[in-house]
Design a protein around this motif. Structure first.
Motif, short mmCIF file in Angstrom:
data_model
loop_
_atom_site.label_atom_id
_atom_site.label_comp_id
_atom_site.label_asym_id
_atom_site.label_seq_id
_atom_site.Cartn_x
_atom_site.Cartn_y
_atom_site.Cartn_z
N LEU A 6 0.81 -1.18 -0.08
CA LEU A 6 -0.08 -0.12 0.03
C LEU A 6 0.84 1.19 -0.12
O LEU A 6 0.33 2.30 -0.35
CB LEU A 6 -0.97 -0.01 1.29
N LYS A 7 1.87 1.11 0.49
CA LYS A 7 3.16 2.48 0.52
C LYS A 7 3.14 2.90 -0.73
O LYS A 7 3.33 4.02 -0.81
CB LYS A 7 4.25 1.74 0.89
N PHE A 8 3.00 2.07 -1.94
CA PHE A 8 3.32 2.69 -3.28
C PHE A 8 1.62 3.00 -3.95
O PHE A 8 2.02 3.85 -4.73
CB PHE A 8 3.82 1.60 -4.19
N LEU A 9 0.78 2.92 -3.10
CA LEU A 9 -0.52 3.17 -3.97
C LEU A 9 -1.19 4.36 -3.20
O LEU A 9 -1.06 4.42 -1.97
CB LEU A 9 -1.58 2.09 -3.77
N SER A 10 -2.13 5.14 -3.88
CA SER A 10 -2.88 6.19 -3.23
C SER A 10 -4.38 5.55 -3.50
O SER A 10 -5.14 6.04 -2.71
CB SER A 10 -2.93 7.42 -4.38
N LYS A 11 -4.55 4.50 -4.37
CA LYS A 11 -6.06 4.32 -4.23
C LYS A 11 -6.06 2.73 -4.86
O LYS A 11 -5.20 2.32 -5.83
CB LYS A 11 -6.96 5.06 -5.31
N ASN A 42 0.11 2.90 5.22
CA ASN A 42 -0.41 4.01 4.50
C ASN A 42 -1.70 4.41 4.68
O ASN A 42 -2.54 4.17 3.82
CB ASN A 42 -0.09 3.49 3.09
N PRO A 43 -2.14 5.28 5.93
CA PRO A 43 -3.48 5.57 5.99
C PRO A 43 -4.27 6.31 5.06
O PRO A 43 -5.43 6.40 4.92
CB PRO A 43 -3.35 6.27 7.51
N ASN A 44 -3.41 7.08 3.95
CA ASN A 44 -3.96 7.80 2.99
C ASN A 44 -4.56 6.99 1.75
O ASN A 44 -5.13 7.43 0.93
CB ASN A 44 -3.27 8.77 2.56
N CYS A 45 -4.22 5.80 1.72
CA CYS A 45 -4.50 4.99 0.58
C CYS A 45 -5.99 4.56 0.68
O CYS A 45 -6.58 4.04 1.41
CB CYS A 45 -3.67 3.75 0.61
#
Length: 132
Positions: A6-11, A42-45
């Motif tokens: 998830l570190k690499f992803l925004s969505k 990555n809480p923003n994903c």
């Protein structure tokens, strides 16, 4: 590995029909995205689930932090393969980012003459050596 993905992803968008027998990798992938460690990494994903009612094959779409989008046919691809592809691409993007921040050229261009140079200490093999 889940938490690094998830570190690499925004969505992440997971679409499937709950009656579809091919939804196994969607369910597994969703579980990986919802794992506490993954969320903390990555809480923003954003993780979106879209339940479909048609017979479209289950699909997993991801948006990388640099805006690149990629969609996977989850009916034909295991959750593990999808995760591996995300990690590989994420690693590549991370490397690219490091090079750009360092003001280096990316992709790294190897000059043509260097590619054709003999490696030091390696003698070109003669045809008769190969026959043995």
């Amino acid at each position: 590995a889940e938490k690094r993905m998830l570190k690499f992803l925004s969505k992440v968008k997971i679409e499937f029909n709950t009656l579809d027998p091919r939804l196994a990798s969607c369910v597994e992938f969703l579980a990986q995205c919802n794992a506490r460690k993954a969320k903390e990494s990555n809480p923003n994903c954003q993780v979106l689930v879209k339940r479909r009612t048609d017979d479209q094959p289950p699909q997993i779409s991801v948006t990388f932090v640099n805006g690149v989008e990629e969609a996977f046919d989850a009916a034909a691809t295991s959750a593990q393969s999808i995760r591996k592809m995300i990690l590989d691409k994420g690693q590549y993007l991370e490397t690219e980012q490091m090079f750009r921040e360092a003001g280096e050229q990316w992709p790294v261009i190897i000059p043509e003459e260097e590619i054709h140079q003999e490696a030091p200490g390696v003698k070109p093999r003669k045809a008769e050596d190969k026959k043995q």
